[in-house]
Design an enzyme around this catalytic site. Structure first.
Site, mmCIF file in Angstrom:
data_model
loop_
_atom_site.group_PDB
_atom_site.id
_atom_site.type_symbol
_atom_site.label_atom_id
_atom_site.label_comp_id
_atom_site.label_asym_id
_atom_site.label_seq_id
_atom_site.Cartn_x
_atom_site.Cartn_y
_atom_site.Cartn_z
ATOM 1 N N LYS A 196 -6.553 -9.186 4.125
ATOM 2 C CA LYS A 196 -5.371 -8.338 4.162
ATOM 3 C C LYS A 196 -5.116 -8.008 5.621
ATOM 4 C CE LYS A 196 -3.427 -3.884 2.923
ATOM 5 N NZ LYS A 196 -3.721 -2.492 2.478
ATOM 6 N N GLY A 244 0.253 6.277 2.380
ATOM 7 C CA GLY A 244 -0.275 7.589 2.020
ATOM 8 C C GLY A 244 0.753 8.660 1.742
ATOM 9 N N ALA A 280 1.646 0.071 -0.188
ATOM 10 C CA ALA A 280 1.802 1.351 0.516
ATOM 11 C C ALA A 280 3.004 2.142 0.038
ATOM 12 C CB ALA A 280 1.892 1.163 2.029
ATOM 13 N N GLY A 281 2.786 3.446 -0.080
ATOM 14 C CA GLY A 281 3.864 4.381 -0.350
ATOM 15 C C GLY A 281 4.090 4.753 -1.798
ATOM 16 N N ASN A 287 -4.013 2.840 -2.933
ATOM 17 C CA ASN A 287 -5.317 3.487 -2.827
ATOM 18 C C ASN A 287 -5.182 4.995 -3.020
ATOM 19 O OD1 ASN A 287 -8.075 3.211 -0.436
ATOM 20 N ND2 ASN A 287 -7.824 4.612 -2.093
ATOM 21 N N THR A 288 -4.457 5.643 -2.097
ATOM 22 C CA THR A 288 -4.405 7.097 -2.062
ATOM 23 C C THR A 288 -3.912 7.713 -3.358
ATOM 24 O OG1 THR A 288 -3.931 6.904 0.305
ATOM 25 C CG2 THR A 288 -3.594 9.054 -0.711
#
Length: 272
Positions: A109, A170, A197-198, A219-220
């Site tokens: 990645k 995040g 992301a996001g 992830n977050t």
């Protein structure tokens, strides 16, 4: 809890990326979980086939990270190492080469950050690194913005997957520019596109999957949820629902109302 850990998610048909056939279309990160056990349970609940791991977290130059790596290996998923924290093409290329040795995989990645506040990728440096790594035999999963021209160039450079953000890493704000994402899918019909992301809610994941994206990576949104295990399962269901909706061809939008009940046989005095 046990019901959440049952892998009965409606994944749909298997698909292939980077030379590997997968069942799940949900890629999951491995950082910021409250405990190793919560991470393990969240992975099981998600039904994911792929986990992302930051090489810098392992600190290979100092011999650190061994216990964490052993826990990740024990989960039995495909590993997608990432170059998080890199700020130049050369730095990312070097870290990718280290990852290939440590993880025994050509998957990478690719992240090259251009702005520390928004964590927006340096797309020029990303393209430079992707070109070198693809020629060196890597299956490059390139993190980028939703810029169409850069996505086209990354795909042409040989990336296994182009991974545009939905919003800055995040933030959990969901797709800030759905039109741009929809355009990417329409203009790159043969590319593997993964939203990275996001995303903050399962509905966000369903939304981008309905646009035809091949997968989502996050992830977050799971790791920092109040209940990461339940949230992992919720995202898995959202991803699966969004993909099923896309494959089912949603009805067209209309400017005017249209009755869902047939008027055939309605008495004439009800007409008009």
């Amino acid at each position: 809890m046990n019901a959440l850990l049952n892998n009965d998610i409606a994944h749909g048909q298997p698909w292939t990326v980077g030379g590997t056939t997968l069942t799940s279309r949900f890629f999951l990160g491995t950082s910021h979980y409250p405990s190793p056990q919560v991470l393990s349970d969240a992975v099981a609940a998600s039904g994911t086939d792929v986990l992302t791991v930051g090489l810098r977290r392992l600190q290979p130059e100092s011999g650190g990270g061994t216990s964490f790596w052993q826990r990740i290996q024990a989960l039995g998923r495909h590993i997608l190492p990432n170059t998080a924290g890199c700020h130049s093409a050369d730095e990312a290329i070097t870290l990718a080469q280290m990852a290939r040795e440590i993880f025994g995989t050509t998957w990478i990645k690719l992240e090259v950050i251009g702005d520390d506040y928004t964590l927006q990728p340096d797309t020029v440096a990303t393209l430079e690194a992707a070109t070198v790594l693809a020629k060196d035999g890597f299956q490059v999963f390139a993190y980028t913005t939703d810029d169409l021209v850069m996505a086209q160039r990354l795909h042409a450079a040989g990336c296994a997957a182009v991974m545009p953000w939905a919003a800055p890493i995040g933030t959990g704000r969901g797709p800030l520019n759905p039109y741009a994402l929809e355009t990417l899918r329409r203009r790159l019909p043969d590319a593997v596109l993964i939203v990275d992301a996001g995303l903050g809610r399962p509905s966000h994941a369903a939304q981008v999957m309905e646009l035809g994206f091949d997968a989502v990576l996050l992830n977050t949104a799971v790791a920092q949820a109040g209940d990461p295990v339940r949230m992992a399962r919720a995202f898995a269901d959202g991803v699966a629902a969004g993909r099923a909706a896309y494959e089912s061809t949603p009805m067209p939008e209309r400017d005017a109302a249209q009755a869902s009940t047939s008027t055939v046989g309605v008495p004439f005095w009800h007409a008009g």
